[in-house]
Design an enzyme around this catalytic site. Sequence first.
Site, short mmCIF file in Angstrom:
data_model
loop_
_atom_site.label_atom_id
_atom_site.label_comp_id
_atom_site.label_asym_id
_atom_site.label_seq_id
_atom_site.Cartn_x
_atom_site.Cartn_y
_atom_site.Cartn_z
N ILE A 56 0.84 -1.20 0.00
CA ILE A 56 0.00 0.00 0.00
C ILE A 56 0.88 1.25 0.00
CG2 ILE A 56 -1.79 1.28 1.27
CD1 ILE A 56 -2.86 -1.50 2.22
N ARG A 96 11.75 -0.69 8.63
CA ARG A 96 12.89 -1.30 9.32
C ARG A 96 14.11 -1.43 8.41
NH1 ARG A 96 10.37 -6.46 12.00
NH2 ARG A 96 9.30 -6.29 10.02
N ARG A 152 -3.64 1.46 11.04
CA ARG A 152 -4.31 1.02 12.26
C ARG A 152 -4.18 2.13 13.30
NH1 ARG A 152 -6.44 -2.18 9.54
NH2 ARG A 152 -6.56 -4.44 9.74
N GLU A 176 -11.54 1.80 18.05
CA GLU A 176 -12.68 1.83 17.12
C GLU A 176 -13.87 1.03 17.64
OE1 GLU A 176 -9.85 1.84 13.22
OE2 GLU A 176 -11.65 0.64 13.10
N HIS A 210 -13.11 4.13 8.89
CA HIS A 210 -12.34 2.95 8.46
C HIS A 210 -12.86 2.39 7.13
CE1 HIS A 210 -9.60 -0.48 10.07
NE2 HIS A 210 -9.52 -0.38 8.75
#
Length: 320
Positions: free
Chosen positions: A158, A178, A238, A267, A285
């Site tokens: 994404i 990372r 998230r 949520e 969302h």
Amino acid sequence: MMPPTLYLSRLLPEPVMAIVRERFQLVQEPLDTLPSPAALREGLCQADAAIVTLGDRIDATTIHAATRLKILANYAVGYNNIDLAAAQARGLTVTNTPDVLTDATADLTWALLLATARRIVEGDALVRSGQWTGWSPTQLLGAEVSGKVLGIIGLGRIGQAVAQRALGFRMTVLYHQRQPITAATSPQKWEYRSLHALLEESDIVTIHVPLTPATHHLIGARELSWMKPTAFLINTARGPIVDEGALVEALTKGTIAGAGLDVYEEEPALHQRLSPLPQVILLPHIGSATLQARVQMGLTCVTNIQAVLDGRPAPNQVPR
Ligand code: DGY
């Protein structure tokens, strides 16, 4: 022969429902509401296979109780709602739905990014209110996006799709994760930065990492203080990756200019000081909420279930 039993924790789009009704015996008729933990456990205990969603918390107790269950097909790319270690220990296959929602989520990220920078929701509200008095040189001045610096935290599928869309806006794309990507995995000119440098240099920061213990509150008060006072934060990944309390403080004090959020720490509950802030756009969302993506997510779940029930490896087993 009786068809295998399937538990669906939620009603899915009709094209998917038609297929699952044809191939499986449903444990019960799914509803369009989140099941209670007890109802979820009861459904999972009766099934050979299950399709669950990101609101279903599937813990070790439930996993051990559902002895008949062979596969949990998570109707999402993220799978932080499932105790993976418990599933692995009990030999339960867990799958997700990568790829099919990449474009939908990247498009929504851009919609939110542009809407936040250009104050689209405030403009819509002004026109609807009947208070708009006509064009004005000083009205609803937003931030220019074209030619600015976009900082992407997490350059996976994404994140890369978001980066590709930035080309048309002539943006410099920085990223942090990372490990830097290698030229072999990406020929694009996306520049790696430490998290600190990315937050300092970017005009817009967008988050695309999974939620794990390492990314919980990755963006807190200290990280927000590294951002420019003119910068925007976008989160379609998230909620718990951002410390929502720290974000509210940063927005209220003007540490950053605004935020576009599709996801929240608890949520569907919302931090009570978020909704009065006009410089924040709040979405429910809906990153993957196109009919095409949601149908493909369902079909991906069915493919994974069919593979496991036939004794084949699931194409989208996690962790990979
Ligand atoms: C996902 O797939 O993880 C999204 O958040 C739900 O569409």
